[in-house]
Write an enzyme that holds these catalytic residues in place. Sequence first.
Site, PDB file in Angstrom:
ATOM      1  NE  ARG A   1     -10.832  -1.367   3.468  1.00 12.90           N
ATOM      2  CZ  ARG A   1     -11.443  -1.594   4.630  1.00 12.90           C
ATOM      3  NH1 ARG A   1     -12.607  -2.227   4.668  1.00 12.90           N
ATOM      4  NH2 ARG A   1     -10.898  -1.189   5.753  1.00 12.90           N
TER       5      ARG A   1
ATOM      6  CE  LYS B   1      -6.545   8.343   8.439  1.00 15.02           C
ATOM      7  NZ  LYS B   1      -7.205   7.178   9.079  1.00 15.02           N
TER       8      LYS B   1
ATOM      9  CE  LYS C   1      -3.272   2.543   2.990  1.00 13.66           C
ATOM     10  NZ  LYS C   1      -4.187   2.471   4.159  1.00 13.66           N
TER      11      LYS C   1
HETATM   12  N1  BES Z   1      -4.245   4.271   6.967  1.00 14.57           N
HETATM   13  C1  BES Z   1      -5.394   3.949   7.741  1.00 14.57           C
HETATM   14  C2  BES Z   1      -5.120   2.873   8.790  1.00 14.57           C
HETATM   15  C3  BES Z   1      -4.146   3.224   9.891  1.00 14.57           C
HETATM   16  C4  BES Z   1      -4.608   3.724  11.085  1.00 14.57           C
HETATM   17  C5  BES Z   1      -2.806   2.963   9.731  1.00 14.57           C
HETATM   18  C6  BES Z   1      -3.726   4.020  12.092  1.00 14.57           C
HETATM   19  C7  BES Z   1      -1.932   3.259  10.750  1.00 14.57           C
HETATM   20  C8  BES Z   1      -2.386   3.767  11.928  1.00 14.57           C
HETATM   21  C9  BES Z   1      -6.501   3.424   6.847  1.00 14.57           C
HETATM   22  O1  BES Z   1      -6.551   3.961   5.573  1.00 14.57           O
HETATM   23  C10 BES Z   1      -7.799   3.741   7.510  1.00 14.57           C
HETATM   24  O2  BES Z   1      -8.078   4.888   7.656  1.00 14.57           O
HETATM   25  N2  BES Z   1      -8.568   2.707   7.869  1.00 14.57           N
HETATM   26  C11 BES Z   1      -9.833   2.888   8.493  1.00 14.57           C
HETATM   27  C12 BES Z   1     -10.791   1.914   7.872  1.00 14.57           C
HETATM   28  C13 BES Z   1     -12.231   2.176   8.174  1.00 14.57           C
HETATM   29  C14 BES Z   1     -12.661   3.501   7.580  1.00 14.57           C
HETATM   30  C15 BES Z   1     -13.084   1.061   7.617  1.00 14.57           C
HETATM   31  C16 BES Z   1      -9.696   2.644   9.975  1.00 14.57           C
HETATM   32  O3  BES Z   1      -8.917   1.778  10.380  1.00 14.57           O
HETATM   33  O4  BES Z   1     -10.356   3.334  10.747  1.00 14.57           O
HETATM   34 ZN    ZN Z   2      -4.764   4.632   4.861  1.00 15.45          ZN
HETATM   35 MN    MN Z   3      -7.644   5.772   5.510  1.00 12.54          MN
END
Ligand code: BES
Ligand code: ZN
Ligand code: MN
Length: 486
Positions: A337, A263, A251
Site C-alpha cells: 500500500r 515474515k 504492485k
Molecule cells: N505480499 C503480502 C500479501 C500476500 C500474502 C500476498 C500472501 C500473497 C500471499 C503483503 O505485502 C503483506 O505482507 N501483507 C500483510 C499486511 C499486514 C502486515 C497488515 C498481511 O497480509 O499479513
Molecule cells: Zn507484499
Molecule cells: Mn508484505
Amino acid sequence: MFAIRLTTTADEAATWVVPVGPDGPASASAASAASAGEPNAAALDAETAALVAQTTGAAQAGQVTVLPRPLNRPARVLLTGTGDGDEAGWRAAGAAAVRAAAADEVLEVRLPADAGQAALRSLAEGIWLGGYRYRDAPKAPRSGEVRIITGTPESYEQSLTQAQITARATWLARDLTNTPSSVKNPEWFAGQVVAAAAERTGVTVTVRSGDELARFGGLLAVGGGSESPPRFVELSWQPAGARTHVVLVGKGITFDTGGISIKPRDGMKLMKKDMGGAAAVVAAALGAADLNLPVRITALTPLAENAVSGSAFRPGDVITHYDGSTSENTNSDAEGRIVLADALAYAAETLRPDLVLNLATLTGANAVALGKRTAALYSPDDDLAAALTEAGAAAGERMWRLPLADDYVENLRSDIADRVSAPAGPGSVMAALFLRDFFGDTRWAHLDMSAPSWAEADDLDLSKGATGWGARTLLRYLAALSASPS
Ligand code: BES
Ligand code: ZN
Ligand code: MN
C-alpha cells in the site's frame, strides 16, 4: 507460443479431439463437418458416436476420455467434455486436451459445425493457457501443432487472434511472476517492459530511478533496504482518437521478506509473486495495444524489493508520499500500500485519468475471506464493480466485491502522521481504506489478488505456478469499454 491453425483439411495421422457438449455426443456432427477427405467418413462418424454414447461422464468440462482407435486408424481419439458449452466449458476442454497429449503430438480438434465464435475463442485460450510452460523451464516446450478443423475457417479468424493476444498477455504475466527474484529485481522488470514495448508500435515507456523518484517517498522507503534500488515504470498506449483514459496500477514488489517486520519462513516462500499486479497491468496494456483498442491506457508499476538490512525502513518511520501526505509505518510487511499510494497520487495529479484500476497481491486476508481463486474487489462505483465482475466471469477470473466499510476507519489514525500503514481490523478491507485517499476524485476500483495469483497445481486453464491473474479480466474489460464507452 506454439501454433494453433484453422484449417479445412484433416490429417490421417493426427490425434482427434472430439468435443462432447451438453446434448450428448456432438461428435457425429463434428466429424461430418470435418471428416471430408477421410476414407470411410460415415463409418468413422457412426463408430465414434457409438463409442461416445457408451462413455459415461465424457461431457464434463475438462474431462478427457481416450478412445481406442476407431476403424483401426493410426490415430487415437480424445473425447473432451465442454460441460455446459459455455466459455468456461470450452476453455476447460482446450486445456484438458492439450494436457492429455504428448508434447510432439499433433492434435486435430473436430469443431462442431454450430460452434460459435465465443466457443472457438475459449477453446483456443484453453489450449494456449493449459499448454503454458515457463519460458526458462528445462522441459522442452510444446512442439506438435494444434489444428482446428472447420468448414469455415474465415469466420473464426478474429476470435483466434483475440484468443492469441489474450493468451500471450497471460503467458507474459506468468513468465514475469515465475521468474526467481535473484533475477527479477526492479531494474530487470523495467528492462522487460522496455523490451516488450520496443516490439510494438505506439507503445512508449518511461523508467524513473534515482533522483527522479524524489517525490516517491513510499517507494524510496520500501526499496531502501535492498541492494537493488527501486524503479517506477510508466507504459503508455495512446491511440489517435481515444476518448477515454484508463490508468492501470500494479504492485511491483519483486520480493517481499516483510522487511524489518520479517515474515516467518512459510509466509515468505512464494513472495517472488508479489509483483503479480505489476505483471498483469503491463501485460494487459501491451495486449490492448496488440488488439489496437481505441482507448488510452497508462500502466504504472512501482517496483521495489522489500528487503531486510541496515538501510531498511523501520516501524515508526514517517513516510511522505507523492501528494505530500504522510504515513506512519506500523508494520514493514504492509509495504504494498505504501508504494501504491505514491503511484495512485502520481496518477491523480499528473495524468487526470477517467478511471484508475489498481491490482495488487496486497493481503493474506484475501485468501482468508474468499479462498484460493477469488480476488477481492473494492469500488465505490456500482456500475464499475458490475462491469469488472462481468468481464472477469467471462474471461475466467473470479472476483467478489467486499465493502469499503468504515467500521474500523478510526484505526487508521496516527499521532504523528496523516495515517498509519497497518491499522487493526479486517486486513483486506483496511488496506483498501488506506488506498482510498490516494485515488483523488477519479472513478476507481482496487483488486486484492493475492490468492488467485498462484496455482499450487495444474487446474484447467491454470498451470501450476503463477496464474497471470488480472491480464484476462483487464483485456476483456478494456475491450468492452472500447466497444461502448460510458
Ligand atoms: N505480499 C503480502 C500479501 C500476500 C500474502 C500476498 C500472501 C500473497 C500471499 C503483503 O505485502 C503483506 O505482507 N501483507 C500483510 C499486511 C499486514 C502486515 C497488515 C498481511 O497480509 O499479513
Ligand atoms: Zn507484499
Ligand atoms: Mn508484505
